[in-house]
Design a protein around this motif. Structure first.
Motif, PDB file in Angstrom:
ATOM      1  N   ASN A  65       0.690  -1.189   0.020  1.00 19.13           N
ATOM      2  CA  ASN A  65      -0.029  -0.114   0.074  1.00 19.13           C
ATOM      3  C   ASN A  65       0.910   1.419  -0.086  1.00 19.13           C
ATOM      4  O   ASN A  65       0.179   2.372   0.207  1.00 19.13           O
ATOM      5  CB  ASN A  65      -0.869  -0.009   1.413  1.00 19.13           C
ATOM      6  N   GLY A  66       2.089   1.215   0.122  1.00 17.39           N
ATOM      7  CA  GLY A  66       3.076   2.236   0.079  1.00 17.39           C
ATOM      8  C   GLY A  66       2.730   3.010   1.355  1.00 17.39           C
ATOM      9  O   GLY A  66       2.852   4.175   1.591  1.00 17.39           O
ATOM     10  N   SER A  67       2.627   2.210   2.555  1.00 18.36           N
ATOM     11  CA  SER A  67       2.578   2.836   3.725  1.00 18.36           C
ATOM     12  C   SER A  67       3.871   3.149   4.362  1.00 18.36           C
ATOM     13  O   SER A  67       3.822   3.735   5.580  1.00 18.36           O
ATOM     14  CB  SER A  67       1.542   1.978   4.688  1.00 18.36           C
ATOM     15  N   ILE A  68       5.066   2.549   3.931  1.00 15.46           N
ATOM     16  CA  ILE A  68       6.152   2.829   4.317  1.00 15.46           C
ATOM     17  C   ILE A  68       7.112   3.677   3.374  1.00 15.46           C
ATOM     18  O   ILE A  68       7.213   3.456   2.426  1.00 15.46           O
ATOM     19  CB  ILE A  68       6.952   1.625   4.910  1.00 15.46           C
ATOM     20  N   GLU A  69       7.736   4.740   4.008  1.00 16.54           N
ATOM     21  CA  GLU A  69       8.763   5.572   3.235  1.00 16.54           C
ATOM     22  C   GLU A  69       9.887   5.632   4.027  1.00 16.54           C
ATOM     23  O   GLU A  69      10.002   6.084   5.232  1.00 16.54           O
ATOM     24  CB  GLU A  69       7.948   7.170   3.160  1.00 16.54           C
ATOM     25  N   ILE A  70      10.958   5.445   3.230  1.00 17.69           N
ATOM     26  CA  ILE A  70      12.332   5.292   4.016  1.00 17.69           C
ATOM     27  C   ILE A  70      13.132   6.561   3.650  1.00 17.69           C
ATOM     28  O   ILE A  70      13.508   6.828   2.282  1.00 17.69           O
ATOM     29  CB  ILE A  70      12.999   3.905   3.503  1.00 17.69           C
ATOM     30  N   LEU A  71      13.484   7.505   4.204  1.00 20.14           N
ATOM     31  CA  LEU A  71      14.400   8.844   4.036  1.00 20.14           C
ATOM     32  C   LEU A  71      15.673   8.316   4.589  1.00 20.14           C
ATOM     33  O   LEU A  71      15.886   7.798   5.703  1.00 20.14           O
ATOM     34  CB  LEU A  71      13.958   9.831   4.501  1.00 20.14           C
ATOM     35  N   THR A  72      16.869   8.164   3.785  1.00 24.28           N
ATOM     36  CA  THR A  72      17.992   7.864   4.143  1.00 24.28           C
ATOM     37  C   THR A  72      18.945   9.138   3.966  1.00 24.28           C
ATOM     38  O   THR A  72      18.913  10.114   3.290  1.00 24.28           O
ATOM     39  CB  THR A  72      18.774   6.799   3.218  1.00 24.28           C
ATOM     40  N   THR A  73      20.049   9.261   4.867  1.00 27.65           N
ATOM     41  CA  THR A  73      21.154  10.212   4.780  1.00 27.65           C
ATOM     42  C   THR A  73      22.344   9.475   4.690  1.00 27.65           C
ATOM     43  O   THR A  73      22.623   8.193   4.740  1.00 27.65           O
ATOM     44  CB  THR A  73      20.969  11.274   5.818  1.00 27.65           C
ATOM     45  N   PHE A  74      23.321  10.181   4.520  1.00 28.24           N
ATOM     46  CA  PHE A  74      24.805   9.668   4.423  1.00 28.24           C
ATOM     47  C   PHE A  74      25.579  10.032   5.615  1.00 28.24           C
ATOM     48  O   PHE A  74      25.456  11.421   6.109  1.00 28.24           O
ATOM     49  CB  PHE A  74      25.366   9.903   3.198  1.00 28.24           C
ATOM     50  N   GLU A  75      26.487   9.417   6.182  1.00 30.25           N
ATOM     51  CA  GLU A  75      27.321   9.646   7.143  1.00 30.25           C
ATOM     52  C   GLU A  75      28.664   9.215   6.892  1.00 30.25           C
ATOM     53  O   GLU A  75      28.806   8.154   6.232  1.00 30.25           O
ATOM     54  CB  GLU A  75      26.631   8.880   8.760  1.00 30.25           C
ATOM     55  N   THR A  76      29.768   9.927   7.309  1.00 27.47           N
ATOM     56  CA  THR A  76      30.943   9.741   6.965  1.00 27.47           C
ATOM     57  C   THR A  76      31.690   8.796   8.134  1.00 27.47           C
ATOM     58  O   THR A  76      31.834   9.469   9.363  1.00 27.47           O
ATOM     59  CB  THR A  76      31.995  10.893   6.720  1.00 27.47           C
ATOM     60  N   VAL A  77      31.941   7.687   8.159  1.00 27.64           N
ATOM     61  CA  VAL A  77      32.797   6.804   9.075  1.00 27.64           C
ATOM     62  C   VAL A  77      34.125   6.574   8.443  1.00 27.64           C
ATOM     63  O   VAL A  77      34.121   5.924   7.264  1.00 27.64           O
ATOM     64  CB  VAL A  77      31.884   5.775   9.288  1.00 27.64           C
ATOM     65  N   ASP A  78      35.062   6.715   9.161  1.00 29.91           N
ATOM     66  CA  ASP A  78      36.546   6.491   8.590  1.00 29.91           C
ATOM     67  C   ASP A  78      36.935   6.779   7.370  1.00 29.91           C
ATOM     68  O   ASP A  78      37.195   6.135   6.518  1.00 29.91           O
ATOM     69  CB  ASP A  78      36.978   4.907   8.796  1.00 29.91           C
ATOM     70  N   GLY A  79      36.452   8.065   6.851  1.00 32.66           N
ATOM     71  CA  GLY A  79      36.682   8.633   5.683  1.00 32.66           C
ATOM     72  C   GLY A  79      35.528   7.923   4.554  1.00 32.66           C
ATOM     73  O   GLY A  79      35.689   8.378   3.077  1.00 32.66           O
ATOM     74  N   LYS A 113      28.731   6.541   4.369  1.00 35.74           N
ATOM     75  CA  LYS A 113      27.952   5.320   4.463  1.00 35.74           C
ATOM     76  C   LYS A 113      26.413   5.521   4.686  1.00 35.74           C
ATOM     77  O   LYS A 113      25.921   6.805   5.032  1.00 35.74           O
ATOM     78  CB  LYS A 113      28.107   4.538   5.849  1.00 35.74           C
ATOM     79  N   LYS A 114      25.780   4.878   4.008  1.00 38.36           N
ATOM     80  CA  LYS A 114      24.233   5.012   4.036  1.00 38.36           C
ATOM     81  C   LYS A 114      23.574   4.533   5.186  1.00 38.36           C
ATOM     82  O   LYS A 114      23.721   3.440   5.748  1.00 38.36           O
ATOM     83  CB  LYS A 114      23.513   4.508   2.651  1.00 38.36           C
ATOM     84  N   ILE A 115      22.783   5.721   5.784  1.00 39.23           N
ATOM     85  CA  ILE A 115      22.254   5.042   7.132  1.00 39.23           C
ATOM     86  C   ILE A 115      20.593   5.890   7.122  1.00 39.23           C
ATOM     87  O   ILE A 115      20.279   6.595   6.194  1.00 39.23           O
ATOM     88  CB  ILE A 115      22.777   5.756   8.500  1.00 39.23           C
ATOM     89  N   ILE A 116      19.945   5.255   8.072  1.00 39.94           N
ATOM     90  CA  ILE A 116      18.388   5.597   7.924  1.00 39.94           C
ATOM     91  C   ILE A 116      18.487   6.942   8.568  1.00 39.94           C
ATOM     92  O   ILE A 116      18.880   7.474   9.820  1.00 39.94           O
ATOM     93  CB  ILE A 116      17.803   4.419   8.859  1.00 39.94           C
ATOM     94  N   ASP A 117      17.686   7.752   8.030  1.00 36.23           N
ATOM     95  CA  ASP A 117      17.218   9.103   8.447  1.00 36.23           C
ATOM     96  C   ASP A 117      15.876   9.129   9.200  1.00 36.23           C
ATOM     97  O   ASP A 117      15.799   9.166  10.459  1.00 36.23           O
ATOM     98  CB  ASP A 117      17.251  10.218   7.191  1.00 36.23           C
ATOM     99  N   LYS A 118      14.895   8.765   8.436  1.00 37.98           N
ATOM    100  CA  LYS A 118      13.426   8.774   8.883  1.00 37.98           C
ATOM    101  C   LYS A 118      12.830   7.499   8.475  1.00 37.98           C
ATOM    102  O   LYS A 118      12.896   7.132   7.041  1.00 37.98           O
ATOM    103  CB  LYS A 118      12.642  10.010   8.609  1.00 37.98           C
ATOM    104  N   HIS A 119      12.372   6.666   9.128  1.00 40.21           N
ATOM    105  CA  HIS A 119      11.612   5.441   8.862  1.00 40.21           C
ATOM    106  C   HIS A 119       9.949   5.883   9.041  1.00 40.21           C
ATOM    107  O   HIS A 119       9.441   5.780   9.870  1.00 40.21           O
ATOM    108  CB  HIS A 119      11.911   4.385   9.696  1.00 40.21           C
ATOM    109  N   ILE A 120       9.452   6.293   7.892  1.00 40.95           N
ATOM    110  CA  ILE A 120       7.856   7.098   8.023  1.00 40.95           C
ATOM    111  C   ILE A 120       7.073   5.885   7.844  1.00 40.95           C
ATOM    112  O   ILE A 120       7.244   5.108   6.942  1.00 40.95           O
ATOM    113  CB  ILE A 120       7.804   8.050   6.983  1.00 40.95           C
ATOM    114  N   TYR A 121       6.044   5.676   8.836  1.00 37.64           N
ATOM    115  CA  TYR A 121       5.015   4.670   8.600  1.00 37.64           C
ATOM    116  C   TYR A 121       3.613   5.381   8.613  1.00 37.64           C
ATOM    117  O   TYR A 121       3.323   6.043   9.595  1.00 37.64           O
ATOM    118  CB  TYR A 121       5.316   3.806   9.859  1.00 37.64           C
ATOM    119  N   HIS A 122       2.848   5.251   7.523  1.00 37.20           N
ATOM    120  CA  HIS A 122       1.512   5.684   7.617  1.00 37.20           C
ATOM    121  C   HIS A 122       0.588   4.733   8.071  1.00 37.20           C
ATOM    122  O   HIS A 122       0.279   3.767   7.421  1.00 37.20           O
ATOM    123  CB  HIS A 122       1.065   6.049   6.182  1.00 37.20           C
ATOM    124  N   LEU A 123       0.368   4.589   9.388  1.00 35.34           N
ATOM    125  CA  LEU A 123      -0.695   3.716   9.878  1.00 35.34           C
ATOM    126  C   LEU A 123      -2.016   3.715   9.104  1.00 35.34           C
ATOM    127  O   LEU A 123      -2.672   2.859   9.052  1.00 35.34           O
ATOM    128  CB  LEU A 123      -0.841   4.060  11.414  1.00 35.34           C
TER     129      LEU A 123
END
Lengths: 151, 159, 374, 366
Positions: free
Chosen positions: B81-95, B98-108
C-alpha cells in the motif's frame, strides 16, 4: 470424455477451433461468432453435458479482448476452457445467458470492465460502476489519475 | 377425527418446541456466570493480549537507543500500500561515506497489517505492537516516524 | 434497459418498488436490491452491486504474488484464510512446489476453523434476520473462541494473512493444538443448543420450510455452490471432488439434500459444522514437527501461462484465474466468487414469496457483499 | 380478611373531604383531576424509564451480556442519558409527509396507553377510574393506539412505513378479538365487567387457580394475544427491523421516536397490569387453601405485604414473561400471524367460553 475425445468432438463440431498446448486444462480458442452454437451444443449434448459454468472472465490481451469460459460437466466431471477473442475496436460476442443463467451477471461484469458488448443479453448495463462512468476500468489502457495511484 | 388429532398434536408440538427454546434462554438468564462480554479494557497496564496481535508496526529500540534498521528499503519495496517511506542520509565513518536511515516513516492510516514488512526485513528491525487504541482527532498523527530521534544502528547488525 | 421491465411491472395491480439497501439491516452490507412488490409479494428482485467495489482485480495486476495474499482476505472476509490458500495453491502448483505435509495439515485445520467461524456467524445472523435476536450473541460467543485461536497464532482475528506461497508467514503458536482441542470439546456441547433454540422452533420451521426452492438443475445452471447448492442436491464440494491440501487424507461426508429450500440450506450448514469438527479431529494429532514453509525464492515469478485454482470456501466454490506473462505480477487475475453466482439466483428464488421470505432466503444463501463486488 | 391495613380509601377520601371543604364541587373535581393527572404523568415517565432499563438488562442476561454499566451504578441512569440524547436530536421529516398527521401520530399512541393506565387498580382504594364497564374501557382505549400507528405509517410518505402500518392494522383487528374473548372467560366467572369487582371476587383465590383449565387456557391466549397487540416480538411485524428497517417509525427521530418507544413499553405495562388484575387478582395477596396445616399463618404473612407490591410484582412477572418471549422466538410472517389467530386461538377460545359457561352453570369452580 477424456481430453482427446473432447478435442476430437469439438474439432468435428467446429473445424476452426485451435487448441492451446501445455495448459492446465483443455483450452479451445473458438471462433467468436460461433460461441453460442458451440456452448449450446456442449451443454445439450449428452456425452459432453457441460451444464455448470464455473466462471466467465474478460481478458484484455495485448492484441485482442477475450472472454474465457470455464465449463464443467457435473455428470462426467470433465472441464474445458473456451476462449473467444475479439478485435480491439469493436468487441462484440453473443451472450450465453440462455445456456447458463449464471452468465447474466457475469457478462454484465465483463461489459462493465472491458466494454465487451454481448448480443442478445436481456439486460446489458453496467453492474459495478455508475451508469455514467466513462471508460472501462480493467482495460490495460485505462487511465485514471485520481483514483489509481502509480507507485 | 384424524384431522382433529392432527390439529391438537400440531398445537402440542408447537408449544413444546417453543418451551424448549425458552428453556435455553431462561437458563442463561439465571446463570450470570455464563456472561462472556467484557467491559472496555480500561486496565491498560495489566491487560494481557496475544503477543502476535497486529496492532501497529514498531521498531524496537534497545535501552541505549539503538535500533536494527539499516535503511535498505526492502520493507518499503514489499509494502503493497505504500505505507512505508524510508528517507536515508549519508554519514562519514573513517573517511567512507555510508548510507544510514534518517527517517522510517510509517503511515498507519494506509496499513493493512499484511505483515510483509516484518517478515521480509533482513535485519529483524521491525515488529508488531499490541496497541489497539488508534483513534485520533487529527489524521496527521497517524503518520509516525518509527526510529526514535538520536537513535543509532545496533553494532551487531551486519550490513 | 431494465427500467422498461420495471415500468412493465409497475403496470400490474398494486405493484410498487422499494429499495432494499444499500443501508438495510438484512442485506448485511452495502448490497442494494430493487424489489418489486405486489402488496407483500415479491415479483422482481434486481441487484445493484458496486457500493463496495474496490477494484481488487485491477490492484492485483500491480502487486506481486506475495502482496496479493492480503487483498484476497478482503474478498470474502469470513473465509479469509481459504481465499489466501487459493492464491498460494495456485502459485505452488504453477511453480511445481511441494509444500511440507505439516503445512498442508495446518492449512486444512485453519480452513475448517474458518468454516466453523463463518457458519457460526451465519447462524447468528440467520436467527437475527428472522427476528430471534438472541442467536446473534450465542453464535458470536462461540465464534470468539475461534478468533482467539486465530489471533494467537496468526496475529489477525478476522483477516489473518497467514498463508504465503510455500507455507506460512511464521510458525503456529505452541498453544494452537491444545486450544483447538479445547474449542472442539466446548463447541460439541454448544451446537446441540443451537438446535434446541432455533432449529426445532416451530416458528422458524414455518418461516423456512418450502421457501425459496431451488431445484438441482437450477442450482447447477445458476452456479449456486457451497452448502446452498448442496442443499439442492448439486454435488459441488471441491474438497471432495478435487481435493487440495490435506483433504485427500481425511474421511468426511459431503452433505447432500434434495429439498433445496431455505430450511435445508440451513440444515446443510448445520451438518457441515459437524463434518468440519470431524475433519479437525482427524488432523489435529497429525501435526508433526518440521518446517513451516517450503523453500521459496524471494521474488516469485510464475511461468507464462494460464492457471486456475479452485477451493471450497464457506459459501461455495472459489476460483482464482491467473494469466501470467512470466513477470512477477500477474497479467490478469480473476476471482470467481461464490457469492456472485449465488446472488444471481436470488431473483429466481424469491419470486412469488413474501418480502419476509426474501429476507429468509437471503440469509440462507449467506451472502457476503465484498465478495460480490470485489 | 386482614388486608385492610394497606387500604388507601381513607387517605383518598380524606383528601377529597378536605378539598371539598374549601372549594366548590366543580373546583374540587378539577383540582383532583389535575393532581391525578400529574401523578400519572410522573408515574408514566418513571415506569417507562424503568422498563426500558429492565428490558435492556433482561435481554443482556439472556444473551450472555452485561448490559448497560457505564452510566451510574450498574447503568441505572442509562435510559435517562438516552432520553436526554433523544431530546436533543434533530427532528426530521420526509419531504412530502403529511405534516399535521405526522406530528399527531406519536401523541395518539402515547395518549392511548396513558388513558388505559387510569383504570388500573394499583392497590385497594388506589383506583382512579372505576367504571362498571372497566374491561370494555381498557380494551377500547388500548385499541386507539393502532390509529396512531396507522397514521404514522401513512403520513411518513415511506413505503416501508406504510407496509408496517398496514401489517399493524391487520394484526390489531385480529388479535383484539382474542384478547376480548379471553377476558370474556373471566367476565363469565366473575359476573361483572367492573375491575374493582373482578378484583374483589378474587379475594378467596385468583381466577387463574380457581377457574380450573378454562382460566389457564384463557390466560395463555391472553398472554399471546396481548403480546401481539402491543407489537412486541415475536409479533413485531409492524417494525420488523430486518424486513422493514423500522416499520412505521422509520422516519421518526428524536423525541417523537422516543414517544413511540415509550408508548411501546407502556403498552406492555398496561397489558401486563391488566392481565395481573383479571387473572392474578391485582393487589390481592397469594393465599393457600385453609386445608393445608398452618395455612392461616402463611396467609397472614402474605397479608403484611402491601397491596401495591403485590400488584407490581405480578405485573413485573408478566412483563418478564413477555420479554422472555421476545428474546427467544423468531418473528412470524404476516400470513402465519393471521393463521395463528383465526385457525388456532379463536376456535380454542370459543370452545373455551362454552366450557366456562358450563362450569359456571354447574358451579364447578370455587
Amino acid at each position: 470424455m477424456s481430453n482427446e475425445q473432447l478435442q476430437n468432438y469439438i474439432k468435428e463440431l467446429v473445424p476452426e477451433v485451435v487448441f492451446e498446448e501445455n495448459t492446465q486444462y483443455l483450452v479451445a480458442v473458438v471462433p467468436t461468432e460461433k460461441i453460442y452454437a458451440i456452448t449450446e451444443n456442449l451443454k445439450k449434448n449428452a456425452s459432453t453435458a457441460f451444464d455448470y459454468m464455473l466462471s466467465l472472465t474478460g481478458v484484455d490481451y495485448p492484441d485482442s479482448y477475450a472472454v474465457v469460459y470455464h465449463l464443467e460437466s457435473t455428470k462426467h466431471n470433465h472441464l474445458i476452457v473456451l476462449k473467444a477473442k475479439m478485435d480491439k475496436q469493436n468487441p462484440k460476442i453473443d451472450s450465453v445467458c440462455k445456456v447458463w443463467p449464471a452468465a447474466e451477471l457475469q457478462e454484465r461484469e465483463v461489459f462493465d470492465f472491458f466494454g465487451v458488448h454481448f448480443n442478445n443479453h436481456p439486460d446489458l448495463r453496467r453492474l459495478f460502476m455508475d451508469e455514467e462512468w466513462q471508460g472501462y476500468p480493467l482495460r490495460k489502457d485505462y487511465k485514471d489519475e485520481i483514483n489509481i495511484v502509480e507507485l | 377425527m384424524k384431522e382433529i388429532i392432527q390439529y391438537f398434536s400440531d398445537v402440542f408440538h408447537a408449544v413444546k418446541s417453543l418451551l424448549t427454546g425458552m428453556r435455553v434462554t431462561g437458563y442463561y438468564f439465571f446463570h450470570h456466570k455464563e456472561i462472556v462480554t467484557q467491559e472496555y479494557p480500561e486496565n491498560r497496564a495489566t491487560l494481557k493480549m496475544f503477543e502476535r496481535f497486529k496492532g501497529e508496526v514498531l521498531m524496537p529500540h534497545t535501552e541505549s537507543n539503538e535500533h536494527k534498521c539499516t535503511g535498505c528499503g526492502i520493507c518499503e519495496m514489499n509494502c503493497p500500500n505504500g505505507s512505508i517511506e524510508i528517507l536515508t542520509t549519508f554519514e562519514t565513518v573513517d573517511g567512507k561515506k555510508k548510507k544510514i536511515i534518517d527517517k522510517h516513516i510509517y503511515h498507519l492510516s494506509m496499513c493493512t497489517f499484511c505483515g510483509l514488512c516484518v517478515k521480509t526485513c533482513p535485519s529483524d528491525a521491525l515488529a508488531f505492537g499490541n496497541d489497539f487504541e488508534h483513534a485520533v482527532f487529527d489524521r496527521q498523527s497517524l503518520t509516525k516516524v518509527l526510529n526514535k530521534p538520536g537513535s543509532t544502528l545496533n553494532k551487531e547488525v551486519k550490513e | 434497459m431494465s427500467d422498461s421491465k420495471i415500468q412493465e411491472n409497475l403496470q400490474k395491480e398494486d405493484a410498487y418498488y422499494v429499495n432494499m439497501g444499500p443501508q438495510h439491516p438484512s442485506t448485511h452490507g452495502v448490497l442494494r436490491l430493487r424489489v418489486g412488490l405486489q402488496g407483500e409479494k415479491v415479483i422482481h428482485v434486481e441487484p445493484h452491486c458496486g457500493y463496495i467495489h474496490r477494484g481488487i482485480e485491477k490492484m492485483c495486476e500491480k502487486d506481486t504474488y506475495s502482496q496479493i495474499i492480503h487483498l484476497t482476505d478482503r474478498l470474502d472476509y469470513l473465509s479469509a484464510n481459504t481465499n489466501n490458500e487459493a492464491v498460494c495453491l495456485l502459485v505452488e502448483n504453477a511453480l511445481g512446489i511441494e509444500v511440507p505435509e505439516r503445512v498442508k495439515i495446518i492449512r486444512t485445520i485453519l480452513d475448517e476453523l474458518t468454516r466453523l467461524a463463518s457458519h457460526q456467524l451465519w447462524w447468528s445472523v440467520m436467527g437475527m434476520d428472522l427476528g430471534a435476536l438472541t442467536t446473534f450473541f450465542y453464535g458470536l460467543r462461540d465464534r470468539e473462541k475461534i478468533l482467539d485461536i486465530f489471533e494467537e497464532s496468526t496475529g489477525g482475528r478476522l483477516l489473518p494473512s497467514f498463508n504465503t506461497p510455500g507455507g506460512f508467514m511464521h510458525d503456529i503458536h505452541p498453544n494452537f493444538v491444545p486450544r483447538t482441542k479445547e474449542f472442539l470439546a466446548y463447541f460439541k456441547k454448544k451446537l446441540p443448543e443451537y438446535n434446541r433454540l432455533l432449529t426445532g422452533n416451530v416458528i422458524f420451521q414455518q418461516r423456512t420450510k418450502g421457501i425459496g426452492i431451488l431445484s438441482k438443475e437450477d442450482a447447477i445452471a445458476y452456479g449456486v455452490t457451497g452448502p446452498s447448492g448442496r442443499a439442492s442436491g448439486f454435488a459441488c464440494d471441491v474438497r471432495k471432488h478435487h481435493p487440495y491440501s490435506a483433504y485427500g487424507m481425511v474421511d468426511f461426508k459431503e452433505i447432500l439434500y434434495t429439498e433445496g429450500d431455505s430450511f435445508y440450506r440451513y440444515v446443510a450448514r448445520m451438518d457441515e459444522m459437524w463434518e468440519s469438527m470431524k475433519i479437525i479431529e482427524q488432523l489435529i494429532d497429525r501435526i508433526e514437527d518440521g518446517p513451516y514453509t517450503a523453500k521459496m525464492k524471494p521474488i516469485i515469478k510464475l511461468p507464462a501461462g494460464e492457471y486456475y485454482q479452485r477451493v471450497e470456501t464457506t459459501r461455495g466454490e472459489f476460483g482464482v484465474f491467473v494469466i501470467s506473462t512470466g513477470d512477477k505480477t500477474p497479467y490478469r487475475m480473476k476471482f470467481r466468487s461464490p457469492n456472485f453466482a449465488n446472488l444471481s439466483a436470488l431473483d429466481y428464488m424469491s419470486r412469488g414469496f413474501k418480502i419476509a421470505d426474501m429476507v429468509a432466503i437471503m440469509s440462507s444463501l449467506d451472502l457476503v457483499i465484498p465478495d460480490i463486488d470485489r | 380478611m386482614a388486608i385492610d391495613i394497606y387500604d388507601f380509601t381513607g387517605m383518598t377520601s380524606a383528601i377529597h373531604e378536605s378539598l371539598s371543604a374549601v372549594l366548590s364541587p366543580a373546583a374540587t373535581t378539577i383540582v383532583e383531576m389535575t393532581i391525578i393527572g400529574i401523578v400519572f404523568i410522573l408515574f408514566y415517565a418513571l415506569v417507562g424509564l424503568f422498563l426500558v432499563y429492565a428490558e435492556r438488562k433482561v435481554c443482556a442476561f439472556i444473551q450472555c451480556r452485561l448490559g448497560p454499566r457505564r452510566v451510574g451504578p450498574r447503568g441505572i441512569f442509562q435510559t435517562i442519558a438516552d432520553f436526554i440524547k433523544l431530546l436533543m436530536k434533530e427532528l426530521l421529516m420526509t419531504k412530502n409527509a403529511d405534516k399535521f398527521l405526522f406530528n399527531l401520530a406519536p401523541f395518539i399512541v402515547i395518549i392511548a396507553s396513558f388513558m388505559a393506565i387510569g383504570a388500573m387498580p394499583f392497590a385497594k382504594g388506589l383506583h382512579a377510574l372505576d367504571f362498571d364497564i372497566g374491561i370494555l374501557y381498557v380494551l377500547a382505549v388500548s385499541g386507539i393506539g393502532v390509529i396512531g400507528i396507522l397514521l404514522a405509517g401513512w403520513s411518513s410518505n415511506n413505503k416501508y412505513s406504510l407496509i408496517g402500518a398496514l401489517r399493524s392494522g391487520a394484526q390489531i383487528v385480529s388479535y383484539e378479538l382474542s384478547v376480548g374473548m379471553a377476558l370474556m372467560t373471566i367476565i363469565i366467572f366473575a359476573g361483572s365487567m367492573q375491575l374493582s369487582e373482578i378484583v374483589a371476587s378474587q379475594a378467596n383465590g385468583w381466577w387463574l387457580f380457581k377457574g380450573h383449565i378454562p382460566a389457564i387456557i384463557a390466560f395463555v391466549i391472553f398472554m399471546i394475544a396481548s403480546t401481539a397487540e402491543t407489537n412486541r416480538g415475536p409479533f413485531d411485524l409492524a417494525e420488523a427491523e430486518s424486513e422493514l428497517v423500522a416499520g412505521f417509525h422509520t422516519e421518526y427521530s428524536g423525541i417523537k421516536f422516543a414517544f413511540f418507544f415509550l408508548a411501546e413499553y407502556m403498552n406492555m405495562f398496561v397489558v401486563a397490569a391488566f392481565g395481573a388484575t383479571v387473572f392474578l387478582g391485582a393487589w390481592m395477596p397469594f393465599h393457600i387453601s385453609e386445608m393445608i396445616p398452618y395455612a392461616e399463618y402463611f396467609n397472614m404473612g402474605m397479608d403484611f405485604i402491601p397491596g401495591f407490591i403485590w400488584f407490581f410484582g405480578k405485573t413485573g412477572m408478566l412483563i418478564l414473561l413477555m420479554m422472555w418471549f421476545k428474546w427467544t422466538f423468531p418473528r412470524l410472517r404476516i400470513d402465519q400471524l393471521l393463521t395463528l389467530e383465526w385457525k388456532y386461538l379463536l376456535p380454542i377460545n370459543l370452545v373455551n367460553i362454552v366450557i366456562t359457561a358450563f362450569f359456571v352453570l354447574t358451579g364447578f369452580h370455587f
